[in-house]
Design a protein around this motif. Structure first.
Motif, PDB file in Angstrom:
ATOM      1  N   ARG A 190       2.098 -18.072  26.449  1.00 45.54           N
ATOM      2  CA  ARG A 190       2.765 -16.991  25.688  1.00 45.54           C
ATOM      3  C   ARG A 190       3.951 -17.412  25.326  1.00 45.54           C
ATOM      4  O   ARG A 190       5.040 -17.389  26.071  1.00 45.54           O
ATOM      5  CB  ARG A 190       2.719 -15.740  26.389  1.00 45.54           C
ATOM      6  CG  ARG A 190       1.192 -15.213  26.531  1.00 45.54           C
ATOM      7  CD  ARG A 190       1.539 -13.777  27.189  1.00 45.54           C
ATOM      8  NE  ARG A 190      -0.026 -13.278  27.442  1.00 45.54           N
ATOM      9  CZ  ARG A 190      -0.756 -12.383  26.424  1.00 45.54           C
ATOM     10  NH1 ARG A 190      -0.129 -12.293  25.114  1.00 45.54           N
ATOM     11  NH2 ARG A 190      -2.085 -12.197  26.775  1.00 45.54           N
ATOM     12  N   LEU A 191       4.231 -18.008  24.003  1.00 43.87           N
ATOM     13  CA  LEU A 191       5.546 -18.300  23.402  1.00 43.87           C
ATOM     14  C   LEU A 191       5.906 -17.951  22.148  1.00 43.87           C
ATOM     15  O   LEU A 191       5.069 -17.351  21.370  1.00 43.87           O
ATOM     16  CB  LEU A 191       5.514 -19.846  23.445  1.00 43.87           C
ATOM     17  CG  LEU A 191       4.936 -20.888  24.411  1.00 43.87           C
ATOM     18  CD1 LEU A 191       4.589 -22.132  24.158  1.00 43.87           C
ATOM     19  CD2 LEU A 191       6.203 -20.854  25.570  1.00 43.87           C
ATOM     20  N   ARG A 192       7.291 -17.798  21.955  1.00 46.06           N
ATOM     21  CA  ARG A 192       7.816 -17.432  20.714  1.00 46.06           C
ATOM     22  C   ARG A 192       8.056 -18.594  20.025  1.00 46.06           C
ATOM     23  O   ARG A 192       8.779 -19.303  20.428  1.00 46.06           O
ATOM     24  CB  ARG A 192       9.049 -16.500  20.874  1.00 46.06           C
ATOM     25  CG  ARG A 192       9.365 -16.145  19.456  1.00 46.06           C
ATOM     26  CD  ARG A 192      10.867 -14.826  19.398  1.00 46.06           C
ATOM     27  NE  ARG A 192      10.490 -13.654  19.863  1.00 46.06           N
ATOM     28  CZ  ARG A 192      10.512 -13.100  21.425  1.00 46.06           C
ATOM     29  NH1 ARG A 192      11.421 -13.879  22.158  1.00 46.06           N
ATOM     30  NH2 ARG A 192      10.395 -11.969  21.412  1.00 46.06           N
ATOM     31  N   ILE A 193       7.694 -18.874  18.964  1.00 44.76           N
ATOM     32  CA  ILE A 193       8.095 -19.839  17.983  1.00 44.76           C
ATOM     33  C   ILE A 193       8.553 -19.666  16.599  1.00 44.76           C
ATOM     34  O   ILE A 193       8.095 -18.777  15.923  1.00 44.76           O
ATOM     35  CB  ILE A 193       6.586 -20.785  17.820  1.00 44.76           C
ATOM     36  CG1 ILE A 193       6.077 -21.278  19.136  1.00 44.76           C
ATOM     37  CG2 ILE A 193       6.778 -22.097  17.019  1.00 44.76           C
ATOM     38  CD1 ILE A 193       4.597 -21.746  19.188  1.00 44.76           C
ATOM     39  N   GLU A 194       9.886 -19.867  16.552  1.00 44.88           N
ATOM     40  CA  GLU A 194      10.481 -19.531  15.271  1.00 44.88           C
ATOM     41  C   GLU A 194      10.836 -20.903  14.556  1.00 44.88           C
ATOM     42  O   GLU A 194      10.994 -22.138  15.071  1.00 44.88           O
ATOM     43  CB  GLU A 194      11.650 -19.060  15.552  1.00 44.88           C
ATOM     44  CG  GLU A 194      11.664 -17.751  16.497  1.00 44.88           C
ATOM     45  CD  GLU A 194      12.793 -17.308  16.960  1.00 44.88           C
ATOM     46  OE1 GLU A 194      13.822 -16.602  16.317  1.00 44.88           O
ATOM     47  OE2 GLU A 194      13.190 -17.471  18.064  1.00 44.88           O
ATOM     48  N   VAL A 195      10.373 -20.853  13.329  1.00 49.61           N
ATOM     49  CA  VAL A 195      10.796 -21.991  12.156  1.00 49.61           C
ATOM     50  C   VAL A 195      11.879 -21.614  11.210  1.00 49.61           C
ATOM     51  O   VAL A 195      11.454 -20.683  10.441  1.00 49.61           O
ATOM     52  CB  VAL A 195       9.405 -22.468  11.545  1.00 49.61           C
ATOM     53  CG1 VAL A 195       9.715 -23.713  10.758  1.00 49.61           C
ATOM     54  CG2 VAL A 195       8.405 -22.818  12.666  1.00 49.61           C
ATOM     55  N   ASP A 196      13.083 -22.140  11.269  1.00 51.36           N
ATOM     56  CA  ASP A 196      14.299 -21.722  10.602  1.00 51.36           C
ATOM     57  C   ASP A 196      14.301 -20.125  10.779  1.00 51.36           C
ATOM     58  O   ASP A 196      14.572 -19.445   9.506  1.00 51.36           O
ATOM     59  CB  ASP A 196      13.883 -22.389   8.867  1.00 51.36           C
ATOM     60  CG  ASP A 196      13.872 -23.707   9.106  1.00 51.36           C
ATOM     61  OD1 ASP A 196      14.551 -24.496   9.480  1.00 51.36           O
ATOM     62  OD2 ASP A 196      13.234 -24.133   7.789  1.00 51.36           O
ATOM     63  N   GLY A 197      14.372 -19.934  11.663  1.00 54.07           N
ATOM     64  CA  GLY A 197      14.517 -18.522  11.909  1.00 54.07           C
ATOM     65  C   GLY A 197      13.658 -17.280  11.783  1.00 54.07           C
ATOM     66  O   GLY A 197      13.702 -16.080  12.122  1.00 54.07           O
ATOM     67  N   VAL A 198      12.499 -17.807  11.189  1.00 49.65           N
ATOM     68  CA  VAL A 198      11.363 -16.962  10.926  1.00 49.65           C
ATOM     69  C   VAL A 198      10.197 -17.181  12.202  1.00 49.65           C
ATOM     70  O   VAL A 198       9.922 -18.397  12.483  1.00 49.65           O
ATOM     71  CB  VAL A 198      10.590 -17.301   9.733  1.00 49.65           C
ATOM     72  CG1 VAL A 198       9.245 -16.554   9.427  1.00 49.65           C
ATOM     73  CG2 VAL A 198      11.570 -17.121   8.322  1.00 49.65           C
ATOM     74  N   THR A 199       9.775 -15.969  12.761  1.00 51.35           N
ATOM     75  CA  THR A 199       8.745 -16.092  13.785  1.00 51.35           C
ATOM     76  C   THR A 199       7.476 -16.457  13.478  1.00 51.35           C
ATOM     77  O   THR A 199       6.834 -15.700  12.597  1.00 51.35           O
ATOM     78  CB  THR A 199       8.928 -14.821  14.640  1.00 51.35           C
ATOM     79  OG1 THR A 199      10.086 -14.693  15.199  1.00 51.35           O
ATOM     80  CG2 THR A 199       7.774 -14.886  15.808  1.00 51.35           C
ATOM     81  N   LEU A 200       7.024 -17.299  13.657  1.00 46.53           N
ATOM     82  CA  LEU A 200       5.497 -17.904  13.521  1.00 46.53           C
ATOM     83  C   LEU A 200       4.409 -17.403  14.047  1.00 46.53           C
ATOM     84  O   LEU A 200       3.309 -17.010  13.661  1.00 46.53           O
ATOM     85  CB  LEU A 200       5.495 -19.502  13.403  1.00 46.53           C
ATOM     86  CG  LEU A 200       4.090 -20.150  13.007  1.00 46.53           C
ATOM     87  CD1 LEU A 200       4.045 -19.661  11.613  1.00 46.53           C
ATOM     88  CD2 LEU A 200       4.291 -21.755  13.131  1.00 46.53           C
TER      89      LEU A 200
END
Length: 281
Positions: A190-200
């Motif tokens: 269970r991970l939070r993955i953010e790309v350029d500040g946007v949560t994927l």
């Protein structure tokens, strides 16, 4: 007799693991390079000598004879010294771990690779740099692919005492743990993955795998595979310059190194950060 400028000379640093694993390819590479340019050959007996040779290279072009780990050590060292922008590397792949060299476009035959060093051109490549000043050349994966105890000598650190010695260098230069033989608990995360500040993807969605790979234009491609129930879930993809992963303790494999556990890590793409000599097109 005409003197050869230092900038036209090669500093050939031969990794000791390459000498142990395939002395014939090392000899062939030396012969081809010496026939085509003025060369100074360095045979380091330890990680300190490996680093010292690169640091004292002067205006000579460094050529590494070794596998993916030798390339990673050199890039890490030059990055930490902030010398990557002014020093292009060349590689003659020798050893068992050559998947990164292939992916980067380096010929894996000793003759072809040595000729590419002499006749090729420098290509600027993107680099992933994390918040602990570690570097990633090819890509990373969460969770890491386990390294089995029965793997080949090139992939098993117990097979070569030299690799155990080099692990300490990687820890010192890259500020991250060395490879391990297996990775416990490599299941859904269970991970939070953010790309350029946007949560994927957020913590409420367990994931099976995450991969981050540099791509064209100074960006990285992120692929997340959610846990599927029944039909296979569609991978989530995004492209960006800054990727942050956070959540429960996780490990990741970056190139030939397994790192962690960490609770958060941010990677930033640095466009054209390092140079590698590749065959002409």
């Amino acid at each position: 007799m005409t003197e050869v400028a230092a900038s036209d000379q090669l500093l050939v640093v031969i990794d000791p693991v390459a000498r142990r694993s395939d002395g014939e390819s090392v000899r062939i590479a030396k012969d081809v390079l010496s026939a085509g340019a003025a060369t100074k050959v360095c045979l380091p007996d330890g990680p300190e000598e490996f680093a010292r040779a690169l640091v004292r290279r002067g205006a000579r072009r460094p050529v590494l004879v070794g596998d993916d780990r030798a390339l990673l050590r050199a890039v890490t060292l030059l990055h930490r010294r902030r010398e990557l922008s002014g020093c292009a590397l060349s590689l003659v792949p020798v050893g068992g771990a050559l998947s990164l060299a292939r992916a980067l476009g380096v010929p894996t035959g000793a003759v072809a690779a040595a000729r590419a060093v002499l006749d090729g051109g420098v290509r600027r490549l993107d680099l992933l740099v994390d918040d602990s000043d570690g570097v990633v050349l090819g890509g990373l994966r969460i969770p890491p692919v386990p390294i089995s105890v029965g793997s080949s000598p090139a992939e098993d650190s117990s097979a070569h005492p030299w690799l155990r010695t080099y692990q300490s260098l990687v820890r010192t230069l890259a500020a991250r743990p060395s490879r391990v033989a297996s990775v416990p608990g490599a299941g859904p995360s269970r991970l939070r993955i953010e790309v350029d500040g946007v949560t994927l993807v957020d913590l409420d969605q367990p994931v099976e795998a995450v991969s981050v790979t540099p791509c064209a234009g100074g960006c990285a491609e992120v692929e997340v595979r959610p846990v599927s129930v029944g039909a296979e879930a569609t991978p989530l993809r995004a492209v960006g310059r800054r990727i942050t992963v956070s959540g429960a303790d996780f490990r990741y494999r970056a190139d030939a190194v397994i790192a962690g556990p960490v609770r958060t890590r941010t990677w930033t793409v640095r466009e054209g950060a390092w140079g590698l000599t590749l065959p002409g097109r």
